[in-house]
Enzyme design. Sequence first.
Site, PDB file in Angstrom:
ATOM      1  N   CYS A  40      43.664  44.577  62.857  1.00  0.00           N
ATOM      2  CA  CYS A  40      43.207  43.527  63.773  1.00  0.00           C
ATOM      3  C   CYS A  40      43.236  44.011  65.235  1.00  0.00           C
ATOM      4  O   CYS A  40      44.278  44.423  65.735  1.00  0.00           O
ATOM      5  CB  CYS A  40      44.085  42.299  63.610  1.00  0.00           C
ATOM      6  N   PRO A  90      37.873  41.500  53.701  1.00  0.00           N
ATOM      7  CA  PRO A  90      38.455  40.239  54.156  1.00  0.00           C
ATOM      8  C   PRO A  90      37.875  39.885  55.518  1.00  0.00           C
ATOM      9  O   PRO A  90      37.813  40.737  56.406  1.00  0.00           O
ATOM     10  CB  PRO A  90      39.952  40.554  54.266  1.00  0.00           C
ATOM     11  N   ASN A 100      35.028  51.959  54.950  1.00  0.00           N
ATOM     12  CA  ASN A 100      34.580  50.689  55.523  1.00  0.00           C
ATOM     13  C   ASN A 100      33.973  50.933  56.899  1.00  0.00           C
ATOM     14  O   ASN A 100      34.476  51.716  57.685  1.00  0.00           O
ATOM     15  CB  ASN A 100      35.788  49.735  55.619  1.00  0.00           C
ATOM     16  N   GLY A 101      32.878  50.219  57.134  1.00  0.00           N
ATOM     17  CA  GLY A 101      32.255  50.240  58.451  1.00  0.00           C
ATOM     18  C   GLY A 101      30.778  50.551  58.387  1.00  0.00           C
ATOM     19  O   GLY A 101      30.354  51.613  57.918  1.00  0.00           O
ATOM     20  N   ASP A 102      29.979  49.568  58.815  1.00  0.00           N
ATOM     21  CA  ASP A 102      28.531  49.764  58.994  1.00  0.00           C
ATOM     22  C   ASP A 102      27.768  50.005  57.697  1.00  0.00           C
ATOM     23  O   ASP A 102      26.809  50.770  57.675  1.00  0.00           O
ATOM     24  CB  ASP A 102      28.251  50.910  59.969  1.00  0.00           C
TER      25      ASP A 102
HETATM   26  C1  LIG Z   1      34.317  37.523  61.408  1.00  0.00           C
HETATM   27  C2  LIG Z   1      35.185  38.670  60.974  1.00  0.00           C
HETATM   28  C3  LIG Z   1      36.463  38.425  60.518  1.00  0.00           C
HETATM   29  C4  LIG Z   1      37.278  39.476  60.100  1.00  0.00           C
HETATM   30  N1  LIG Z   1      38.516  39.206  59.598  1.00  0.00           N
HETATM   31  C5  LIG Z   1      39.259  40.208  59.070  1.00  0.00           C
HETATM   32  C6  LIG Z   1      40.482  39.946  58.425  1.00  0.00           C
HETATM   33  O1  LIG Z   1      40.918  38.800  58.302  1.00  0.00           O
HETATM   34  N2  LIG Z   1      41.174  40.999  57.909  1.00  0.00           N
HETATM   35  C7  LIG Z   1      40.720  42.295  58.016  1.00  0.00           C
HETATM   36  O2  LIG Z   1      41.380  43.220  57.545  1.00  0.00           O
HETATM   37  N3  LIG Z   1      39.563  42.562  58.633  1.00  0.00           N
HETATM   38  C8  LIG Z   1      38.821  41.560  59.127  1.00  0.00           C
HETATM   39  N4  LIG Z   1      37.614  41.838  59.687  1.00  0.00           N
HETATM   40  C9  LIG Z   1      37.118  43.235  59.692  1.00  0.00           C
HETATM   41  C10 LIG Z   1      36.307  43.514  58.423  1.00  0.00           C
HETATM   42  O3  LIG Z   1      37.107  43.354  57.270  1.00  0.00           O
HETATM   43  C11 LIG Z   1      35.740  44.933  58.453  1.00  0.00           C
HETATM   44  O4  LIG Z   1      36.792  45.853  58.498  1.00  0.00           O
HETATM   45  C12 LIG Z   1      34.832  45.179  59.648  1.00  0.00           C
HETATM   46  O5  LIG Z   1      33.934  44.101  59.835  1.00  0.00           O
HETATM   47  C13 LIG Z   1      34.037  46.482  59.459  1.00  0.00           C
HETATM   48  O6  LIG Z   1      33.273  46.441  58.284  1.00  0.00           O
HETATM   49  P1  LIG Z   1      31.704  46.100  58.312  1.00  0.00           P
HETATM   50  O7  LIG Z   1      31.053  47.096  59.226  1.00  0.00           O
HETATM   51  O8  LIG Z   1      31.251  46.211  56.893  1.00  0.00           O
HETATM   52  O9  LIG Z   1      31.576  44.729  58.868  1.00  0.00           O
HETATM   53  C14 LIG Z   1      36.797  40.815  60.149  1.00  0.00           C
HETATM   54  C15 LIG Z   1      35.517  41.055  60.637  1.00  0.00           C
HETATM   55  C16 LIG Z   1      34.709  40.017  61.039  1.00  0.00           C
HETATM   56  C17 LIG Z   1      33.318  40.323  61.530  1.00  0.00           C
END
Ligand SMILES: Cc1cc2nc3c(=O)[nH]c(=O)nc-3n(C[C@H](O)[C@H](O)[C@H](O)COP(=O)(O)O)c2cc1C
Length: 384
Positions: free
Chosen positions: A114, A27, A216-218
Site C-alpha cells: 500500500c 485484491p 503483477n502490474g500493467d
Molecule cells: C482501486 C484499487 C484498490 C487497490 N486495493 C488494493 C488492496 O486492497 N490490496 C492490495 O494488495 N493491492 C491493492 N491495489 C493494488 C492492486 O492489487 C495491484 O497491485 C495494482 O493495481 C497493480 O496491478 P494492475 O496493473 O493489474 O492494476 C489496489 C489497486 C487499485 C487500483
Amino acid sequence: MPTASPTVNTTLPIGPHAVQPPVVLAPMAGITNAPFRTLCREYSGGKGLFVSEMITTRALVERNEKTMQLIRFDASEQPRSIQLYGVDPATVGKAVRMIAEEDLADHIDLNFGCPVPKVTRKGGGSALPFKRNLLRAILREAVAGAGDLPVTMKMRKGIDDDHITYLDAGRIAVEEGVTAIALHGRTAAQHYGGTADWEAIARLKEHVPEIPVLGNGDIWSADDALRMVRETGCDGVVVGRGCLGRPWLFADLVAAFEGRPDGYVRPTLREVADAMVRHATLLGEWIGDQSRGVIDFRKHVAWYLKGFAVGSEMRRRLAVTSTLEELRAGLDELDLDQPWPSGADGPRGRTSGNNRVVLPDGWLKDPYDCAGVGEDAELDTSGG
Ligand SMILES: Cc1cc2nc3c(=O)[nH]c(=O)nc-3n(C[C@H](O)[C@H](O)[C@H](O)COP(=O)(O)O)c2cc1C
C-alpha cells in the site's frame, strides 16, 4: 488476431490449492468484494483465484461489524482468499489464528504494497518491508498462526529506486515459510505511474526459485498476461485494474492460458449493459439494500462504458442513479448495438504517480532496527 499458447497452461500451487490456469484477481479495496469476485468467476468458468479486498487485522480481531461483512464469501467461492493488512506481528498472528480456527478462509494473502501516504507516514504498507526484522516477525506470526492454511504475500519493489526491498523481502518470505509471493513491479514512489518493471519480476523469480512468484502490474489484456509469463518466467499473474468494468477479462485470461484465442469475449454495449445491471443487483443483494447497491455501483459506471460512444451528459446521469430501474432505463436509451470499441482496450483505473513517499522520521537510517509501527498505520487504508 490474438495470440495464445497452450504451453503456459500450468498449475499454480497455493498450498493445497491447484490454481489452473495460474490467474489471480488482484485484491482491490472497495472493488473485489463478493459480488465482483462472483462476476469474474462466472466469466472464468470458476477457474482462477479471486482475492478479497484488504481487511485490516486490527479491525478483524476486534470483530468490527463492517469488516465482518467484508469477509463474507459467496457459497460458490472456493478457495476463499482473504487479504490482510497489518503492521503489528501479534495482531497479525491473532487475526490469522482467528481465520484458521473459525474457518473463515482457505488462503491468506498479506499486503505489503500500500503506497497511501497516511499509511507510509507511519511506516506501514509499502514502507514496512524496509524494516527487515519487522517484516520477518509479521511473516513468522502469520505462518505460525495459519496452521495448514497457505500464507502468501504481495509487495512492491521497494520505497523508491534508492531503497529497493523486494529481493531481501522475498528471501525473508522463503525463510519464514510463505507459500508464494506476488510482486507489483513498481516502487511506492511510483504509485500507479510509469510502467511496471517486469524485469524485477524475472529477477525475483531467479532469487526465490523455491516458491511460486506471481507477476503483477500493467496486464491490460490476456495477451499481456501470456507475455508476462514468457518474459519473466513467473508462475502466475495477478490482474487488477484491467478488470475494472471488465470482469470478462477473466474469460479471456482462461482462454489465453488454455490456448483458445477464439474464447476471447468482446461484448456489445447491450451485453455490457446487462453486466452492469447484474453487478449492481449483486451488490444490492450483498449489502442487503438494493439502492445502496446501485449507489456503490456508481464508481464502476465509467469503467464499464470506457470507449463506447456515450455522451458526457448520459455518463453523468448514469453515474448518479440510485435505483436499478433508473440505471436500466438510462442504459436502454443508449445505442446498445455498438460493438466492443478498440478504445476500451488498454489502461484503465488509476495511472498517476511519481509522488515522494512520506515516511516516519529516520525510517531509512537502519533497515535492521527493530522499530515498531504506530498502531494508526493500520487505520482505514485503501489500496496497494
Ligand atoms: C482501486 C484499487 C484498490 C487497490 N486495493 C488494493 C488492496 O486492497 N490490496 C492490495 O494488495 N493491492 C491493492 N491495489 C493494488 C492492486 O492489487 C495491484 O497491485 C495494482 O493495481 C497493480 O496491478 P494492475 O496493473 O493489474 O492494476 C489496489 C489497486 C487499485 C487500483
